[in-house]
Design a protein around this motif. Structure first.
Motif, short mmCIF file in Angstrom:
data_model
loop_
_atom_site.label_atom_id
_atom_site.label_comp_id
_atom_site.label_asym_id
_atom_site.label_seq_id
_atom_site.Cartn_x
_atom_site.Cartn_y
_atom_site.Cartn_z
N ILE A 91 1.36 -4.41 6.21
CA ILE A 91 0.98 -4.59 7.61
C ILE A 91 -0.52 -4.84 7.68
O ILE A 91 -1.24 -4.58 6.71
N ALA A 92 -0.98 -5.33 8.83
CA ALA A 92 -2.41 -5.67 8.94
C ALA A 92 -2.80 -5.77 10.39
O ALA A 92 -1.95 -5.85 11.29
N GLY A 93 -4.11 -5.81 10.61
CA GLY A 93 -4.63 -6.13 11.92
C GLY A 93 -4.71 -7.65 12.07
O GLY A 93 -5.01 -8.34 11.10
N GLU A 124 -6.70 -8.77 8.88
CA GLU A 124 -7.52 -7.80 8.12
C GLU A 124 -6.62 -6.72 7.53
O GLU A 124 -5.83 -6.09 8.25
N ALA A 183 0.83 -1.21 0.00
CA ALA A 183 0.00 0.00 0.00
C ALA A 183 0.86 1.26 0.00
O ALA A 183 0.63 2.18 -0.78
N ALA A 226 -11.57 0.12 7.98
CA ALA A 226 -10.90 -0.75 8.96
C ALA A 226 -11.79 -0.93 10.20
O ALA A 226 -12.45 0.02 10.65
N ASN A 255 -1.25 -4.49 14.64
CA ASN A 255 -2.26 -4.14 15.65
C ASN A 255 -3.28 -5.26 15.75
O ASN A 255 -3.38 -6.09 14.84
N MET A 312 -6.51 -3.83 3.81
CA MET A 312 -7.40 -3.01 2.98
C MET A 312 -7.11 -3.12 1.49
O MET A 312 -7.73 -2.39 0.70
N GLU A 313 -6.17 -3.98 1.09
CA GLU A 313 -5.78 -4.03 -0.32
C GLU A 313 -5.85 -5.41 -0.97
O GLU A 313 -5.92 -5.52 -2.20
N ARG A 351 -5.04 3.53 18.79
CA ARG A 351 -3.85 3.87 18.00
C ARG A 351 -2.57 3.70 18.80
O ARG A 351 -1.52 3.39 18.24
N TRP A 401 -0.65 0.36 18.43
CA TRP A 401 -0.08 -0.05 17.14
C TRP A 401 1.43 -0.19 17.24
O TRP A 401 2.09 0.63 17.87
N ARG A 412 -10.81 0.65 18.45
CA ARG A 412 -9.71 1.51 17.98
C ARG A 412 -8.82 1.93 19.14
O ARG A 412 -9.28 2.50 20.12
N ARG A 434 1.01 -10.79 5.23
CA ARG A 434 0.82 -9.61 6.09
C ARG A 434 1.55 -9.78 7.40
O ARG A 434 1.52 -10.86 8.02
O1 LIG Z 1 -6.44 5.16 12.82
C1 LIG Z 1 -6.92 4.05 12.99
O2 LIG Z 1 -7.57 3.73 13.99
C2 LIG Z 1 -6.70 3.00 11.95
C3 LIG Z 1 -7.26 1.74 12.13
C4 LIG Z 1 -7.04 0.72 11.21
C5 LIG Z 1 -6.27 0.99 10.06
C6 LIG Z 1 -5.74 2.27 9.91
C7 LIG Z 1 -4.90 2.55 8.76
O3 LIG Z 1 -4.55 3.64 8.47
C8 LIG Z 1 -4.47 1.34 8.00
C9 LIG Z 1 -3.90 1.65 6.71
C10 LIG Z 1 -3.04 0.55 6.16
O4 LIG Z 1 -2.62 -0.46 7.07
C11 LIG Z 1 -3.22 -1.71 6.82
N1 LIG Z 1 -3.83 -2.11 8.10
C12 LIG Z 1 -3.14 -2.21 9.24
N2 LIG Z 1 -3.92 -2.60 10.24
C13 LIG Z 1 -5.16 -2.74 9.75
C14 LIG Z 1 -6.39 -3.12 10.35
O5 LIG Z 1 -6.51 -3.43 11.53
N3 LIG Z 1 -7.47 -3.15 9.52
C15 LIG Z 1 -7.37 -2.84 8.20
N4 LIG Z 1 -6.22 -2.49 7.62
C16 LIG Z 1 -5.12 -2.42 8.37
C17 LIG Z 1 -4.15 -1.52 5.65
O6 LIG Z 1 -3.97 -2.53 4.70
C18 LIG Z 1 -3.79 -0.15 5.06
O7 LIG Z 1 -2.87 -0.26 4.02
C19 LIG Z 1 -5.95 3.28 10.84
#
Ligand SMILES: O=C(O)c1cccc(C(=O)CC[C@H]2O[C@@H](n3cnc4c(=O)[nH]cnc43)[C@H](O)[C@@H]2O)c1
Length: 217
Positions: free
Chosen positions: A62-64, A159, A10, A139, A185, A161-162, A192, A195, A190, A181
């Motif tokens: 990265i991912a959750g 989890e 991403a 997310a 987190n 997003m891509e 932050r 993380w 939520r 991945r």
């Molecule tokens: O600010 C927040 O609370 C928050 C929560 C979940 C995700 C974000 C991001 O900005 C994620 C963007 C990026 O990172 C990947 N990612 C990382 N952890 C997760 C997740 O728990 N759920 C979904 N995506 C996640 C994602 O693929 C994006 O590229 C901010």
């Protein structure tokens, strides 16, 4: 096993971690997908048209991680890539595009390939697991959504997003796809401050340093 491999991340911090792990390896191209499934599908399609000849596409980053399936710093290898929010809400709950008859929200992964990658990563200090990885446009940030996803996708491990966007682009070209991945987190309410992006990027780098064994041997 695979000649030329396209890795889509991403953001640039993920791309740089993957490149550090790979070192000098001209069989891999690492390109930016952008954040979210739509950007990922568009940019993966563009990358596949710009330079042909790929044998495999990997969505990485990265991912959750879901509790009990993948802890922070662990690496998850996909067994399936699922667009978890592609469908409709009904009074009885979520109904996927599959149930509606509008297509599929699930793109499969070559089980043998996933096993080879897991085995390669296991022979190292990396803690690795495999399972379905869900892709969402929003997310998850509550316990309710976490519980719903866990119930709806048996064994869900991570989890991002891509993944589904990258996978859809690869699938359209008849190419196999894998998602890898590193967990930054926990999926859930939520927080932050909890993380650990640095830890996740270090795991991502370590995973790609080992990966060539599982993919190219
Ligand atoms: O600010 C927040 O609370 C928050 C929560 C979940 C995700 C974000 C991001 O900005 C994620 C963007 C990026 O990172 C990947 N990612 C990382 N952890 C997760 C997740 O728990 N759920 C979904 N995506 C996640 C994602 O693929 C994006 O590229 C901010």
């Amino acid at each position: 096993m695979y000649g030329k491999i396209l890795v889509m991340t991403a953001v640039s911090a993920e791309r740089d971690a993957v490149l550090r792990g790979l070192g000098e390896n001209d069989r891999f191209d690492v390109k930016l997908a952008g954040v979210g499934p739509v950007a990922a599908a568009v940019n993966t399609t563009t990358a596949l048209f710009e330079a042909g000849g790929y044998d495999l596409v990997i969505s990485a980053g990265i991912a959750g991680g879901f509790e009990g399936r993948a802890d922070i710093g662990n690496v998850v290898v996909s067994t399936a890539i699922i667009a978890a929010d592609l469908g409709v809400e009904t009074p009885d709950g979520f109904s996927s595009v599959d149930e509606l008859g509008f297509g599929t929200s699930r793109i499969g992964v070559d089980k043998l390939l996933a096993r080879r990658v897991v085995d390669a990563l296991k022979n190292s200090s990396i803690v690795v697991s495999s399972g379905p990885i869900v892709t969402v446009s929003t997310a998850t940030g509550t316990a309710e959504t976490t519980a719903e996803l866990t119930a709806r996708v048996p064994g869900v491990a991570a989890e991002g997003m891509e993944g589904y966007g990258v996978a859809a682009a690869a699938h359209a070209r008849g190419l196999p796809v894998l998602e890898i991945r590193a967990i930054s987190n926990r999926v859930g309410p939520r927080d932050r401050s909890a993380w650990r992006i640095g830890d996740a990027l270090a795991s991502l780098e370590a995973a790609f340093a080992r990966l060539t064994e599982g993919l190219l041997s």
